[in-house]
Design a protein around this motif. Structure first.
Motif, PDB file in Angstrom:
ATOM      1  N   GLN A 102       0.796  -1.234   0.000  1.00 51.73           N
ATOM      2  CA  GLN A 102       0.000   0.000   0.000  1.00 51.73           C
ATOM      3  C   GLN A 102       0.836   1.296   0.000  1.00 51.73           C
ATOM      4  O   GLN A 102       0.935   1.958  -1.003  1.00 51.73           O
ATOM      5  CB  GLN A 102      -0.947   0.037   1.215  1.00 51.73           C
ATOM      6  N   GLN A 103       1.396   1.634   1.142  1.00 52.46           N
ATOM      7  CA  GLN A 103       2.131   2.887   1.253  1.00 52.46           C
ATOM      8  C   GLN A 103       3.106   2.762   2.414  1.00 52.46           C
ATOM      9  O   GLN A 103       3.042   1.817   3.188  1.00 52.46           O
ATOM     10  CB  GLN A 103       1.176   4.062   1.470  1.00 52.46           C
ATOM     11  N   VAL A 104       3.980   3.747   2.513  1.00 58.96           N
ATOM     12  CA  VAL A 104       4.953   3.756   3.602  1.00 58.96           C
ATOM     13  C   VAL A 104       4.229   4.102   4.898  1.00 58.96           C
ATOM     14  O   VAL A 104       3.463   5.055   4.943  1.00 58.96           O
ATOM     15  CB  VAL A 104       6.064   4.794   3.316  1.00 58.96           C
ATOM     16  N   ASP A 105       4.455   3.299   5.931  1.00 59.20           N
ATOM     17  CA  ASP A 105       3.808   3.587   7.203  1.00 59.20           C
ATOM     18  C   ASP A 105       4.607   4.589   8.018  1.00 59.20           C
ATOM     19  O   ASP A 105       4.047   5.390   8.754  1.00 59.20           O
ATOM     20  CB  ASP A 105       3.642   2.296   8.004  1.00 59.20           C
ATOM     21  N   LEU A 106       5.920   4.497   7.906  1.00 57.08           N
ATOM     22  CA  LEU A 106       6.762   5.438   8.656  1.00 57.08           C
ATOM     23  C   LEU A 106       7.964   5.806   7.814  1.00 57.08           C
ATOM     24  O   LEU A 106       8.704   4.937   7.347  1.00 57.08           O
ATOM     25  CB  LEU A 106       7.235   4.804   9.975  1.00 57.08           C
ATOM     26  N   TYR A 107       8.144   7.100   7.604  1.00 58.14           N
ATOM     27  CA  TYR A 107       9.238   7.596   6.789  1.00 58.14           C
ATOM     28  C   TYR A 107      10.079   8.502   7.684  1.00 58.14           C
ATOM     29  O   TYR A 107       9.548   9.406   8.326  1.00 58.14           O
ATOM     30  CB  TYR A 107       8.652   8.408   5.624  1.00 58.14           C
ATOM     31  N   ILE A 108      11.373   8.226   7.764  1.00 59.17           N
ATOM     32  CA  ILE A 108      12.238   9.054   8.606  1.00 59.17           C
ATOM     33  C   ILE A 108      13.291   9.736   7.744  1.00 59.17           C
ATOM     34  O   ILE A 108      13.956   9.084   6.943  1.00 59.17           O
ATOM     35  CB  ILE A 108      12.921   8.208   9.703  1.00 59.17           C
ATOM     36  N   GLY A 109      13.390  11.029   7.893  1.00 60.86           N
ATOM     37  CA  GLY A 109      14.385  11.747   7.098  1.00 60.86           C
ATOM     38  C   GLY A 109      14.517  13.185   7.547  1.00 60.86           C
ATOM     39  O   GLY A 109      13.798  13.645   8.425  1.00 60.86           O
ATOM     40  N   GLY A 110      15.427  13.884   6.919  1.00 61.24           N
ATOM     41  CA  GLY A 110      15.742  15.242   7.333  1.00 61.24           C
ATOM     42  C   GLY A 110      14.741  16.261   6.805  1.00 61.24           C
ATOM     43  O   GLY A 110      14.177  16.105   5.724  1.00 61.24           O
ATOM     44  N   SER A 111      14.538  17.329   7.569  1.00 61.95           N
ATOM     45  CA  SER A 111      13.581  18.354   7.154  1.00 61.95           C
ATOM     46  C   SER A 111      14.151  19.214   6.033  1.00 61.95           C
ATOM     47  O   SER A 111      13.435  20.011   5.444  1.00 61.95           O
ATOM     48  CB  SER A 111      13.215  19.224   8.350  1.00 61.95           C
ATOM     49  N   GLU A 112      15.449  19.057   5.738  1.00 67.65           N
ATOM     50  CA  GLU A 112      16.022  19.851   4.655  1.00 67.65           C
ATOM     51  C   GLU A 112      15.439  19.453   3.297  1.00 67.65           C
ATOM     52  O   GLU A 112      15.605  20.144   2.317  1.00 67.65           O
ATOM     53  CB  GLU A 112      17.553  19.736   4.648  1.00 67.65           C
ATOM     54  N   HIS A 113      14.702  18.333   3.256  1.00 71.56           N
ATOM     55  CA  HIS A 113      14.089  17.910   1.994  1.00 71.56           C
ATOM     56  C   HIS A 113      12.664  18.430   1.844  1.00 71.56           C
ATOM     57  O   HIS A 113      11.978  18.061   0.903  1.00 71.56           O
ATOM     58  CB  HIS A 113      14.072  16.389   1.911  1.00 71.56           C
ATOM     59  N   ALA A 114      12.237  19.277   2.788  1.00 69.90           N
ATOM     60  CA  ALA A 114      10.833  19.677   2.873  1.00 69.90           C
ATOM     61  C   ALA A 114      10.260  20.147   1.543  1.00 69.90           C
ATOM     62  O   ALA A 114       9.187  19.727   1.140  1.00 69.90           O
ATOM     63  CB  ALA A 114      10.674  20.771   3.914  1.00 69.90           C
ATOM     64  N   THR A 115      10.965  21.005   0.850  1.00 67.02           N
ATOM     65  CA  THR A 115      10.382  21.589  -0.354  1.00 67.02           C
ATOM     66  C   THR A 115      11.020  21.036  -1.620  1.00 67.02           C
ATOM     67  O   THR A 115      10.699  21.479  -2.712  1.00 67.02           O
ATOM     68  CB  THR A 115      10.552  23.120  -0.339  1.00 67.02           C
ATOM     69  N   GLY A 116      11.880  20.070  -1.492  1.00 66.98           N
ATOM     70  CA  GLY A 116      12.448  19.414  -2.672  1.00 66.98           C
ATOM     71  C   GLY A 116      11.820  18.049  -2.804  1.00 66.98           C
ATOM     72  O   GLY A 116      10.624  17.918  -3.138  1.00 66.98           O
ATOM     73  N   HIS A 117      12.610  17.052  -2.505  1.00 63.98           N
ATOM     74  CA  HIS A 117      12.185  15.664  -2.628  1.00 63.98           C
ATOM     75  C   HIS A 117      10.781  15.396  -2.077  1.00 63.98           C
ATOM     76  O   HIS A 117       9.965  14.738  -2.719  1.00 63.98           O
ATOM     77  CB  HIS A 117      13.221  14.783  -1.924  1.00 63.98           C
ATOM     78  N   LEU A 118      10.498  15.909  -0.881  1.00 65.19           N
ATOM     79  CA  LEU A 118       9.236  15.550  -0.236  1.00 65.19           C
ATOM     80  C   LEU A 118       8.018  16.162  -0.918  1.00 65.19           C
ATOM     81  O   LEU A 118       6.898  15.709  -0.723  1.00 65.19           O
ATOM     82  CB  LEU A 118       9.269  15.949   1.240  1.00 65.19           C
ATOM     83  N   LEU A 119       8.224  17.183  -1.726  1.00 65.62           N
ATOM     84  CA  LEU A 119       7.111  17.765  -2.468  1.00 65.62           C
ATOM     85  C   LEU A 119       7.005  17.109  -3.846  1.00 65.62           C
ATOM     86  O   LEU A 119       5.929  16.721  -4.287  1.00 65.62           O
ATOM     87  CB  LEU A 119       7.307  19.273  -2.600  1.00 65.62           C
ATOM     88  N   TYR A 120       8.143  16.948  -4.510  1.00 59.27           N
ATOM     89  CA  TYR A 120       8.123  16.356  -5.846  1.00 59.27           C
ATOM     90  C   TYR A 120       7.610  14.922  -5.802  1.00 59.27           C
ATOM     91  O   TYR A 120       6.866  14.490  -6.685  1.00 59.27           O
ATOM     92  CB  TYR A 120       9.535  16.368  -6.448  1.00 59.27           C
ATOM     93  N   SER A 121       8.011  14.175  -4.782  1.00 59.67           N
ATOM     94  CA  SER A 121       7.582  12.789  -4.728  1.00 59.67           C
ATOM     95  C   SER A 121       6.075  12.704  -4.456  1.00 59.67           C
ATOM     96  O   SER A 121       5.405  11.801  -4.960  1.00 59.67           O
ATOM     97  CB  SER A 121       8.371  12.016  -3.682  1.00 59.67           C
ATOM     98  N   ARG A 122       5.549  13.647  -3.714  1.00 64.21           N
ATOM     99  CA  ARG A 122       4.090  13.663  -3.511  1.00 64.21           C
ATOM    100  C   ARG A 122       3.387  13.955  -4.836  1.00 64.21           C
ATOM    101  O   ARG A 122       2.330  13.414  -5.127  1.00 64.21           O
ATOM    102  CB  ARG A 122       3.704  14.717  -2.461  1.00 64.21           C
ATOM    103  N   PHE A 123       3.990  14.848  -5.608  1.00 64.64           N
ATOM    104  CA  PHE A 123       3.444  15.182  -6.931  1.00 64.64           C
ATOM    105  C   PHE A 123       3.421  13.938  -7.823  1.00 64.64           C
ATOM    106  O   PHE A 123       2.376  13.596  -8.409  1.00 64.64           O
ATOM    107  CB  PHE A 123       4.290  16.316  -7.521  1.00 64.64           C
ATOM    108  N   TRP A 124       4.509  13.208  -7.905  1.00 66.92           N
ATOM    109  CA  TRP A 124       4.531  12.013  -8.761  1.00 66.92           C
ATOM    110  C   TRP A 124       3.547  10.967  -8.262  1.00 66.92           C
ATOM    111  O   TRP A 124       2.913  10.277  -9.046  1.00 66.92           O
ATOM    112  CB  TRP A 124       5.961  11.422  -8.815  1.00 66.92           C
ATOM    113  N   GLN A 125       3.450  10.847  -6.949  1.00 67.41           N
ATOM    114  CA  GLN A 125       2.524   9.866  -6.403  1.00 67.41           C
ATOM    115  C   GLN A 125       1.089  10.217  -6.804  1.00 67.41           C
ATOM    116  O   GLN A 125       0.316   9.344  -7.169  1.00 67.41           O
ATOM    117  CB  GLN A 125       2.653   9.825  -4.876  1.00 67.41           C
ATOM    118  N   LYS A 126       0.745  11.495  -6.760  1.00 67.51           N
ATOM    119  CA  LYS A 126      -0.615  11.905  -7.137  1.00 67.51           C
ATOM    120  C   LYS A 126      -0.854  11.636  -8.621  1.00 67.51           C
ATOM    121  O   LYS A 126      -1.944  11.215  -9.020  1.00 67.51           O
ATOM    122  CB  LYS A 126      -0.839  13.381  -6.806  1.00 67.51           C
ATOM    123  N   PHE A 127       0.170  11.880  -9.399  1.00 71.51           N
ATOM    124  CA  PHE A 127       0.051  11.589 -10.827  1.00 71.51           C
ATOM    125  C   PHE A 127      -0.164  10.085 -11.037  1.00 71.51           C
ATOM    126  O   PHE A 127      -1.053   9.670 -11.792  1.00 71.51           O
ATOM    127  CB  PHE A 127       1.308  12.063 -11.558  1.00 71.51           C
TER     128      PHE A 127
END
Length: 1001
Positions: free
Chosen positions: A590-615
């Motif tokens: 289904q999906q990741v239940d727990l994701y651990i990572g740095g907040s420095e990715h807030a507006t890069g990876h963590l936004l783009y990957s949400r975009f691809w997932q929605k697509f």
RNA sequence: GCUGAAGUGGUGGAAUUGGUAGACACGUUGGACUUAAAAUCCAAUGAACAUUAGUUCGUGCGGGUUCAAGUCCCGCCUUCAGUACCA
């Protein structure tokens, strides 16, 4: 038997690898749980102690979940495309693939020695063609899609073509370029193929567009803001200018609203969600169209304050705005051009950060106010950014501080349109108290009403309309780099064509040089075999390009975030070469239940990957439109840098000048100890005295030629030294430093002065104390601490526990090795609780009441802590438990066995070893987590703190079932209470049963 | 600049809903064991004052709310991170 951690750890790491203990199955009777770490980039420096922090946390959680009976997916892999390997290739010529493979090997060895429970059978690497095949595949899916605002989802481009064929584009409600022209079905059918492709590009979710970039002419390449320091390139110090370039972009703006709203459905940290919300930046307002005098052009602006439209006294365009060159009058041409050139040198970040310097130029042109029809001068100013909104603003100086400052600076009138507000000092930006004045039909209205009315009037005269704007810009997807995913794209008549998915992957070609070509093309322009044969469906030599059946391939590569935007789904089925992942796999995990990572990715990876997932969700490929249910941030472990303080050579005068003396002083750099340095800085008097001391110390070295010592404290230079030469008392190992392979030479003849202003000799016990400062752990600051040595000296279990013990997971904290001994001696102490000199101490003795109390207290706390990700406090809890059980001389298996399961997520090696010594022949990893039983913790009395006016004075042991009145009576009768009151009568007595007693008076 | 986070002893940090500030460690000091060291164990350790009993101060700064504030409210200061081609 001793706690031989090196042996134990190697033994169990081998056991886990051989038994594939942590391999996750894609079907199981157990409930599933997916724990993921953010994708690491395997850097050349290897792992430092800061990297594993998040991995240890996720590993504890994954192991805990296994004890709870879950089928846990805990994969790891590498985001292995990236700039550092490419940079290294440019410098040394070594292929980035080789560098990357070596780095990964080091990483893997280092990860293994920490004892993580990763399922390595699922490892992926973004630079592996079998992986990037699917990155290319998603790119093609995006190219073949458009965003339908009516259905509010991505749809197939073929459906759009059908609509065009039947009814043109008039009724199409799509997210597309701003400047699409209307056409009918007849027009469409008459267009040639190139024209049709051009139009479709305006709708596709990935498209070609002109974008502003940081161009460095000398390097012939585009630079990241990161690679620019003070306006010049970090590498080589060459000038950098802003330039437009045709690049691939992703229409992430189509998803702005869904990305924003999706945040409400996921359990991510509030600060991260807030960052994304701000990044997406929704603002509700209006577009206003201004006509330009003597031109058929119009200027569109977006404003959040259409209510202030009567306050407009000028307009400001970004210097890059396309109309600037067209509307500038001949008289103003020179000034405008000079200004444009000047701003092209400033990076976007500089322009945003620097609000104090006000610059701009008048174009000579005027626009017409839509209501008053007054003339409005058109300026350009670099506080307006081309990429934001329309790149133009209607300036309302009375209501916006930047407009106000600009107007003041250039003596532009500041009309006041607010009732009863003084704007002589600053702009009035408040919306709540606004009452509009001097504004015709808006007079007397508040912000809300005036906004509504202004939009209504604008729409009536066709000069504007209400609009919601997002700050989120479409994401640039091309990079002028070698070490990235190649695009599955070739060009026919300048139009991009997708290579059919069945021919993927299109592998990265070999090149001789990793630099741009002489003509300024990206590095792939150096490839000689980089053309697409549409007959053979293969990559062929460039000389075969005939633009009939063989065409040139795309020269850009994809950005770092391409490979990391879907990897979490790929882990579910990583070896599938028929599909990106099977339906069964995605439906199971289904999906990741727990994701651990740095907040420095807030507006890069963590936004783009949400975009691809929605697509992907729109395409029906994934069951959830958010891929990570819960996300927590780990902080960073910072380095503690060490500094020595070098006295400037200018501080010394000699009775003879010339080469010889300069050489001498260079060969003998002088370093002063920290406290001395601080003292000199603090008191100018002490400098005088020290000058004399230093002179007498140095006289021998300089053969009496030294005539003057005159230290200027501001010229004393702090220099980084490697932290490995510093002990826990901040003392410098001078001998070690002098023998350093890299820098030893620089210090060979150095003179070190102690805090007592004395020369440090081998035998005189004087010490050099270094300065310390907390900085990001980095190779360039020489403060990197490698986990290898720590694993060797203390073991992986000590490292794991110590990293958790350092503090809250999400906090930034400095690394300091000294505390690790505490954790290490705890593990030794725990070992001794189980194992004595003659073997196992554990027996079947009945546990005492105290034993059980300690155990259950620990179960409760540890379980709560893990579930709250408060790992540091559990380490303390374990220490307390072991201290207590040792004091109780506990040997009972009924207590000590469950304790091992509790500690196993934190210190898995020692737990496995003791578990097997207790007679188990299966790994502890799936042993059930002990059940908490509250009955062992029931207390009958409480040691009440007795406060007077809120200050605790003494404590009193009272039964817990005592009533409020009885407590008050008992406390007041107590002799210490009488003593405290000294004859006064209390005004009030507050009794909180089970908590506190406070006596006021 | 904008946005986000943090600030508690010599150090890392703890403190569940506002209820005993400094748990647990490190370091330091003293002691035991030892020829010595390591290892281990014991004791003390926020600051100031006091012979003791104890008193006063104390969670970045300034205010406020409350019987009670590290915790809540208002205003600041400092540090760190992100800021669109580092990953």
């Amino acid at each position: 038997m001793k706690y031989n951690f090196n042996e134990i750890e190697a033994k169990w790491q081998k056991y886990w690898a051989e038994s594939q203990t942590f391999k996750a199955e894609n079907n199981s009777d157990k409930p599933k749980y997916y724990v993921l770490d953010m994708f690491p980039y395997p850097s050349g420096a290897g792992l430092h102690v800061g990297h594993p922090l998040g991995y240890i946390a996720s590993d504890i959680y994954a192991r805990y979940k296994r004890h709870q009976g879950f089928n846990v997916l805990h994969p790891q892999g590498y985001d292995s495309f990236g700039l550092p390997a490419e940079q290294y290739a440019i410098q040394t010529g070594q292929h980035p693939a080789i560098t990357t493979a070596e780095n990964i090997k080091t990483y893997r060895r280092q990860l293994d020695q920490i004892g993580f429970s990763f399922d390595w059978s699922r490892e992926v690497r973004t630079s592996d063609p079998s992986y990037y095949k699917w990155t290319q595949w998603i790119f093609i899916q995006l190219f073949n899609s458009w965003y339908n605002n009516d259905s509010n989802r991505a749809e197939d481009i073929s459906d759009l073509i059908k609509i065009f064929e039947v009814e043109g584009n008039a009724k199409v409600n799509a997210v597309c370029d701003a400047d699409v022209e209307f056409f009918t079905a007849a027009d469409w059918n008459n267009y040639d193929s190139v024209k049709q492709q051009e139009i479709l590009l305006q709708y596709r979710l990935t498209y070609l567009a002109e974008t502003e970039v940081n161009w460095c002419p000398a390097l012939g390449t585009v630079l990241a803001n990161d690679e620019i320091v003070n306006g010049v390139s970090e590498r080589g110090g060459h000038p950098v200018i802003r330039k437009k370039m045709t690049q691939w972009s992703m229409r992430i703006s189509a998803y702005a609203e869904r990305l924003r709203q999706g945040l409400d459905t996921i359990d991510w940290t509030d600060s991260l969600k807030e960052s994304q919300r701000n990044w997406i930046g929704k603002s509700v307002g209006a577009t206003v169209t201004f006509n330009v005098i003597d031109h058929d052009k119009v200027i569109d602006v977006f404003t959040t304050r259409p209510d202030t439209i009567f306050g407009v006294s000028f307009m400001t365009l970004a210097p890059e705005h396309e109309l600037v060159s067209q509307i500038t009058t001949p008289e103003q041409k020179d000034e405008v051009e000079a200004y444009i050139e000047a701003t092209a040198k400033r990076s976007e970040r500089d322009r945003m950060a620097d609000v104090k310097t006000i610059t701009g130029a008048f174009t000579g042109a005027y626009a017409i106010h839509p209501f008053t029809e007054k003339l409005i001068p058109i300026w350009i100013g670099d506080y307006v950014l081309a990429g934001y909104g329309t790149g133009a603003v209607m300036s309302v100086p009375c209501g916006d501080q930047r407009d106000y400052d600009f107007a003041k600076h250039f003596n532009i009138p500041i009309p006041n349109i607010f009732e009863g507000v003084d704007i002589s000092e600053e702009a009035f930006a408040d919306k709540e108290k606004t009452i509009i004045a001097n504004s015709d039909f808006l007079n007397g209205l508040n912000y809300k009403k005036a906004t509504k009315r202004a939009i209504f009037e604008l729409e009536k005269i066709g000069q504007g309309q209400g609009k919601t704007n997002y700050r989120l810009r479409d994401a640039v997807f091309s990079r002028q780099r070698y070490w990235g995913e190649p695009f599955p794209v070739y060009y026919v008549d300048g139009m991009p064509q997708m290579i059919d998915a069945k021919h993927l992957p299109i592998e990265l070609p070999e090149v001789e040089k990793y630099l741009p070509t002489e003509t300024g093309e990206p590095p792939l322009g150096n490839a000689t075999k980089w053309a697409w044969d549409t007959v053979k469906n293969d990559v062929v030599e460039n000389e075969k390009i005939d633009n009939k059946t063989v065409f040139p391939l795309e020269l850009n590569t994809m950005p770092g975030w391409a490979g990391s935007s879907q990897y979490f789904n790929r882990y579910m089925d990583p070896h599938n070469d028929q599909e990106i992942f099977s339906k069964e796999a995605i439906n199971y995990w289904q999906q990741v239940d727990l994701y651990i990572g740095g907040s420095e990715h807030a507006t890069g990876h963590l936004l783009y990957s949400r975009f691809w997932q929605k697509f992907m969700f729109d395409k029906g490929l994934v069951p959830h439109d958010e891929y990570a249910k819960k996300l927590i941030n780990q902080g960073m472990i910072l380095g503690t840098s060490a500094f020595v303080y070098r006295v400037s050579p200018n501080s010394f005068g000699f009775d003879s000048k010339g080469e010889e003396i300069i050489e001498l002083i260079k060969r003998h750099p002088i370093f002063i100890s920290r406290i001395l340095f601080d003292e000199l800085n603090k008191s100018p008097e002490s400098v005088k005295g020290f000058n004399e001391d230093l002179k007498s110390i140095l006289n021998g070295v300089f053969h009496g030629k030294l005539v003057r010592v005159d230290i200027k404290t501001n010229e004393i230079q702090p220099l980084h030294v490697k932290v490995k030469y510093i002990n826990t008392s901040d003392e410098l190992d001078i001998d070690g430093l002098k023998k350093d392979a890299e820098f030893g030479e620089d210090f060979e003849n150095a003179i070190f002065i102690s805090d007592n202003s004395r020369l440090i000799l081998k035998n005189n016990n004087e010490k050099y104390i270094v300065g310390r400062d907390v900085e990001k752990m980095s190779k360039s600051k020489y403060n990197v601490v490698n986990p290898d040595q720590i694993c060797l000296d203390y073991g992986a279990d000590s490292l794991r526990m110590y990293e958790m013990f350092l503090g809250p997971l999400e906090q930034y904290k400095p690394w300091n090795t000294s505390g690790i001994t505490g954790v290490h001696s705890f593990l030794k102490k725990m070992w001794r609780l189980y194992v004595g000199e003659n073997g196992l101490l554990v027996n079947d003795a009945e546990p005492s009441k105290d034993n059980l109390k300690t155990l259950h207290k620990t179960i409760k706390k540890v379980q709560e802590d893990i579930e709250n990700f408060s790992f540091n406090t559990s380490v303390s809890t374990f220490m307390i438990a072991v201290n207590e059980l040792t004091a109780q001389k506990c040997t009972s298996k009924a207590v000590l066995e469950p304790l091992l399961v509790l500690i196993s997520p934190y210190a898995p090696h020692i737990a496995e070893e003791l578990w097997s010594q207790l007679g188990h022949n299966k790994s502890i990893s799936t042993a059930p987590f002990p059940k908490f039983d509250a009955s062992h913790l029931v207390e009958s009395s409480k040691n009440y703190p007795i406060s007077f006016n809120g200050k605790m004075r003494f404590t009193m042991e009272l039964p817990l079932d005592m009533s409020k009145d009885e407590i008050e009576k008992t406390v007041l009768e107590h002799e210490k209470t009488q003593e405290q009151l000294a004859g006064r009568t209390p005004k009030k007595v507050i009794v909180v049963p089970g908590k506190i007693v406070n006596i006021v008076g």
